[in-house]
Write an enzyme that holds these catalytic residues in place. Structure first.
Site, PDB file in Angstrom:
ATOM      1  N   GLU A   1       0.826  -1.208   0.000  1.00  0.00           N
ATOM      2  CA  GLU A   1       0.000   0.000   0.000  1.00  0.00           C
ATOM      3  C   GLU A   1       0.862   1.261   0.000  1.00  0.00           C
ATOM      4  OE1 GLU A   1      -2.036  -2.906   2.960  1.00  0.00           O
ATOM      5  OE2 GLU A   1      -0.061  -2.614   2.055  1.00  0.00           O
TER       6      GLU A   1
ATOM      7  N   LEU B   1      18.627 -29.227  -6.249  1.00  0.00           N
ATOM      8  CA  LEU B   1      17.720 -28.623  -5.272  1.00  0.00           C
ATOM      9  C   LEU B   1      17.727 -27.100  -5.340  1.00  0.00           C
ATOM     10  CD1 LEU B   1      18.157 -30.919  -2.139  1.00  0.00           C
ATOM     11  CD2 LEU B   1      16.509 -31.085  -4.010  1.00  0.00           C
TER      12      LEU B   1
END
Length: 386
Positions: free
Chosen positions: A55, A208
């Protein structure tokens, strides 16, 4: 504005939230935008931990005070308390915003609804619940972390239609297609940590890392569950112990693994967590507590089947992703997806809730929150390799 118009702008706010996918932990991923006279004039998405919220960034990016009648759209209820940044409700009121449209409520029980109450008390017209299900789903990890105070423990399986993860020979590449495998990398990028068992490391020597198409490779914390440190015995070590990201590798073991191997790993720059255990199995409750201490808010387990089964048996699996391919093995000696329970009645079955299903090429993804029955019998004859 109509419901359709609200949803159109909220979908754009969700796109903004997705643009910061996996970069805001332990904070939620939030998107916000300002609309004036039917046009989007400013946008924002949550900055990394410690930075401005969505915001505030949207208001800052406007570059000047919003026009009278401007509407702020935000995927999660604006915060109403001071942390390292000021309360977003204060910034909204200071900017003179009179219309706010919200997707999901703040899941924090201490805050839920209070931001909206403050705005309404100040005369702001607030609409909430727009695309609420999508906005809530977007922050799976944060929602669990803020309500439970522990990391979200999730697991992934890729299976055939008859629930097998590999042929009797161990051959499993590839059960699912490229689109499904790319989606796995997308979820890898979301989670702050990935985990596998020793068997997977020795069989597949995985990287990974998250490597979604068109995106730079990213390395999360990489956990290897190896209660006996079997992955350190051979001279040829797995690549995750020697590559450029090895300092982000953590081997989770027990005192049964031997301190010589522990020193060997630490000398390589690999981290080691030694968790006391009466058996060679790593205690999941202790692992979870350690992750909480380290502020690791979510762990994505990719196997193998024995490790995921152990987590399920111990009731520590919170969320499950199942990729299913249109393949049939029809072989009772093929590797099963899960084992270790003695489910004699359907009422005692483990189930998924808040289920989402998605088609990925020829494959499907079913994912949801794991719900355990009151009675769940564990087959003590099953030997776990965790």
């Amino acid at each position: 504005m109509s419901t359709t118009e609200h949803e159109t702008y909220m979908r754009r706010a969700l796109e903004l939230a997705r643009s910061v996918w996996g970069t805001t932990h332990p904070n939620p991923m939030v998107g916000a935008l300002l609309v004036e006279d039917g046009q989007i004039v400013a946008e924002g998405a949550t900055a990394p931990d410690g930075g401005p919220h969505a915001e505030r960034l949207a208001l800052l990016n406007r570059g000047k005070p919003p026009r009278p009648g401007a509407t702020l759209y935000v995927t999660m209820e604006p915060c109403s308390t001071h942390g390292r940044t000021g309360a977003c409700t204060e910034a909204i009121l200071a900017a003179g915003i009179k219309h706010v449209v919200v997707g999901a409520l703040d899941p924090n029980p201490a805050h839920a609804g209070k931001g909206l109450e403050l705005l309404r008390a100040a005369g702001v017209d607030v609409v909430s619940g727009v695309l609420e299900r999508e906005c809530t789903d977007h922050n799976l990890i944060f929602n669990h972390w803020i309500t439970k105070g522990t990391p979200l423990i999730a697991a992934k399986s890729a299976v055939t239609l008859d629930g097998r993860t590999a042929c009797r020979t161990g051959d499993s590449k590839w059960i699912t297609g490229e689109i499904a495998r790319a989606d796995v990398h997308r979820w890898r990028r979301l989670f702050p940590a990935i985990a596998v068992g020793a068997g997977t490391v020795m069989k597949d020597n995985p990287q990974l890392t998250a490597r979604p198409p068109g995106v730079d490779e990213w390395c999360p914390v990489r956990f290897v569950f190896d209660g006996l440190l079997r992955t350190v015995v051979d001279k040829q070590l797995p690549q995750i112990y020697t590559d450029l990201h090895r300092e982000r590798t953590v081997v989770v073991t027990t005192q049964h693994g031997g301190m010589g191997y522990v020193r060997k790993l630490r000398d390589l720059g690999v981290q080691v967590w030694v968790l006391p255990s009466a058996t060679k199995r790593v205690p999941m409750a202790d692992f979870r507590r350690k992750c909480t201490e380290e502020r690791i808010s979510g762990v994505y387990f990719e196997g193998g089947a024995q490790l995921v089964s152990q987590i399920l048996q111990d009731r520590h699996l919170d969320y499950y992703f199942v990729y299913r391919a249109p393949v049939l093995l029809a072989d009772d000696r093929a590797k099963p997806m899960l084992n270790g329970l003695r489910t004699d009645k359907l009422i005692n079955a483990v189930r998924l809730a808040d289920v989402r299903t998605e088609t990925l090429g020829d494959d499907t993804l079913t994912r949801g929150r794991v719900v355990y029955p009151e009675k769940m019998a564990v087959d003590e004859t099953v030997f776990s390799l965790g």
